[in-house]
Write a protein that holds these residues in place. Structure first.
Motif, PDB file in Angstrom:
ATOM      1  N   ILE A 161       1.006  -1.201  -0.227  1.00 50.12           N
ATOM      2  CA  ILE A 161       0.189  -0.107   0.024  1.00 50.12           C
ATOM      3  C   ILE A 161       0.925   1.309   0.001  1.00 50.12           C
ATOM      4  N   ASP A 162       1.932   1.155   0.816  1.00 45.52           N
ATOM      5  CA  ASP A 162       2.842   2.351   0.985  1.00 45.52           C
ATOM      6  C   ASP A 162       3.396   2.620  -0.549  1.00 45.52           C
ATOM      7  N   THR A 163       3.931   1.275  -1.296  1.00 45.96           N
ATOM      8  CA  THR A 163       4.590   1.736  -2.385  1.00 45.96           C
ATOM      9  C   THR A 163       3.527   1.952  -3.568  1.00 45.96           C
ATOM     10  N   GLN A 164       2.274   1.699  -3.518  1.00 39.83           N
ATOM     11  CA  GLN A 164       1.438   1.967  -4.343  1.00 39.83           C
ATOM     12  C   GLN A 164       1.158   3.524  -4.296  1.00 39.83           C
ATOM     13  N   LYS A 165       1.065   4.035  -3.087  1.00 39.24           N
ATOM     14  CA  LYS A 165       1.006   5.477  -2.539  1.00 39.24           C
ATOM     15  C   LYS A 165       2.110   6.255  -3.237  1.00 39.24           C
ATOM     16  N   ASP A 166       3.102   5.764  -3.089  1.00 40.71           N
ATOM     17  CA  ASP A 166       4.375   6.531  -3.576  1.00 40.71           C
ATOM     18  C   ASP A 166       4.369   6.458  -4.990  1.00 40.71           C
ATOM     19  N   ASP A 167       4.003   5.280  -5.639  1.00 35.61           N
ATOM     20  CA  ASP A 167       3.921   5.162  -7.301  1.00 35.61           C
ATOM     21  C   ASP A 167       2.860   6.146  -7.718  1.00 35.61           C
ATOM     22  N   LEU A 168       1.736   6.412  -6.785  1.00 36.66           N
ATOM     23  CA  LEU A 168       0.516   7.063  -7.340  1.00 36.66           C
ATOM     24  C   LEU A 168       0.920   8.568  -7.313  1.00 36.66           C
ATOM     25  N   LEU A 169       1.688   8.777  -6.286  1.00 37.41           N
ATOM     26  CA  LEU A 169       1.966  10.442  -6.095  1.00 37.41           C
ATOM     27  C   LEU A 169       3.017  10.630  -7.305  1.00 37.41           C
ATOM     28  N   MET A 170       4.011   9.690  -7.784  1.00 38.71           N
ATOM     29  CA  MET A 170       4.832  10.183  -8.582  1.00 38.71           C
ATOM     30  C   MET A 170       4.176  10.120  -9.986  1.00 38.71           C
ATOM     31  N   LYS A 171       2.999   9.263 -10.126  1.00 39.74           N
ATOM     32  CA  LYS A 171       2.253   9.320 -11.476  1.00 39.74           C
ATOM     33  C   LYS A 171       1.754  10.777 -11.679  1.00 39.74           C
ATOM     34  N   PHE A 173       2.705  13.397 -10.089  1.00 42.11           N
ATOM     35  CA  PHE A 173       3.562  14.541 -10.265  1.00 42.11           C
ATOM     36  C   PHE A 173       4.080  14.378 -11.773  1.00 42.11           C
ATOM     37  N   THR A 174       4.324  13.269 -12.236  1.00 40.10           N
ATOM     38  CA  THR A 174       4.577  13.205 -13.619  1.00 40.10           C
ATOM     39  C   THR A 174       3.727  13.602 -14.621  1.00 40.10           C
ATOM     40  N   TYR A 175       2.312  13.356 -14.334  1.00 34.97           N
ATOM     41  CA  TYR A 175       1.235  14.086 -15.190  1.00 34.97           C
ATOM     42  C   TYR A 175       1.158  15.450 -15.098  1.00 34.97           C
ATOM     43  N   GLY A 176       1.160  15.933 -13.872  1.00 32.08           N
ATOM     44  CA  GLY A 176       1.083  17.389 -13.547  1.00 32.08           C
ATOM     45  C   GLY A 176       2.284  18.124 -14.375  1.00 32.08           C
ATOM     46  N   SER A 177       3.655  17.470 -14.226  1.00 30.78           N
ATOM     47  CA  SER A 177       4.579  18.083 -14.836  1.00 30.78           C
ATOM     48  C   SER A 177       4.378  18.191 -16.611  1.00 30.78           C
ATOM     49  N   MET A 178       3.854  16.787 -17.032  1.00 34.73           N
ATOM     50  CA  MET A 178       3.778  16.765 -18.550  1.00 34.73           C
ATOM     51  C   MET A 178       2.703  17.885 -18.934  1.00 34.73           C
ATOM     52  N   VAL A 179       1.554  18.158 -17.966  1.00 36.99           N
ATOM     53  CA  VAL A 179       0.736  19.126 -18.447  1.00 36.99           C
ATOM     54  C   VAL A 179       1.097  20.554 -18.362  1.00 36.99           C
ATOM     55  N   ALA A 180       2.039  20.823 -17.533  1.00 38.94           N
ATOM     56  CA  ALA A 180       2.488  21.931 -17.305  1.00 38.94           C
ATOM     57  C   ALA A 180       3.459  22.214 -18.333  1.00 38.94           C
ATOM     58  N   GLY A 181       4.261  21.175 -18.758  1.00 36.54           N
ATOM     59  CA  GLY A 181       5.317  21.400 -19.930  1.00 36.54           C
ATOM     60  C   GLY A 181       4.609  21.515 -21.485  1.00 36.54           C
TER      61      GLY A 181
END
Length: 205
Positions: A161-171, A173-181
């Motif tokens: 669960i902790d790993t999935q949370k980290d993966d979800l946050l990373m995703k 963050f990545t999506y946000g960065s892609m949208v912003a870029g």
């Protein structure tokens, strides 16, 4: 008259005195003893009395050491006082002792039987208790193993669960960065793609 009464009382006393003086005695455990006519061996022998015979002691001559007795056959005579005893002879005691021994043996056998039955019952109860304890110990071991496995599984799931949370946050963050870029890129590219409108010269300038 008074003399006659005195004589009668004296006669009654003489008659009753031997009866009152009689005491139960037994011939001691020798083979037999001779019965004499008088209180010593100087008197003739009138018979013999077997060991253990119950006699009535009438009187004792301490000087000669002889006792006047009446045996179980009604004979009256004198025997050596050393052979006259207060204790019942073996001939009479042995049957009583044997009877008592039989009773004691029966009681002992009954007590032994009861004790054996009680011991058997206790052994069965103990065996049953031991079996129950073994089963409970086995169940306890199984439950402990299940608990340990469950705890390990819970820790593993929490880690996932902790790993999935980290993966979800990373995703995200990545999506946000892609949208912003992508937005930034559009902001930079679109002005060059879309032509600017030229201003009309209408003479009013």
């Amino acid at each position: 008259m008074k003399h006659l009464i005195s004589i009668l009382l004296l006669a009654c006393a003489v008659v009753t005195a031997p009866v009152q003086a009689e005491q139960v005695r037994y011939i001691s455990d020798n083979l037999f003893t001779y019965m004499h006519k008088g209180p010593s061996t100087q008197f003739r022998i009138i018979g013999s009395v077997n060991a253990g015979t119950k006699v009535a002691l009438l009187e004792t001559n301490k000087e000669t050491g002889f006792s006047h007795v009446t045996d179980d056959r009604g004979r009256s005579g004198w025997v050596n006082s050393d052979f006259v005893s207060r204790q019942v002879g073996l001939q009479a005691r042995v049957p009583a002792l044997e009877s008592e021994l039989t009773i004691v043996k029966a009681a002992l056998a009954e007590a032994t039987k009861s004790s054996d039955e009680q011991n058997a019952g206790l052994k069965n109860s103990l065996a049953l208790r031991n079996t129950q304890i073994s089963e409970m110990e086995e169940k306890s071991i199984n439950l402990n193993d299940q608990l340990t496995a469950s705890q390990a599984e819970i820790r593993e799931l929490r880690a996932k669960i902790d790993t999935q949370k980290d993966d979800l946050l990373m995703k995200w963050f990545t999506y946000g960065s892609m949208v912003a870029g992508f937005g930034l890129l559009l902001g930079l590219v679109l002005p060059h793609i879309i032509p600017r409108r030229r201003k009309r010269n209408n003479g009013w300038a």
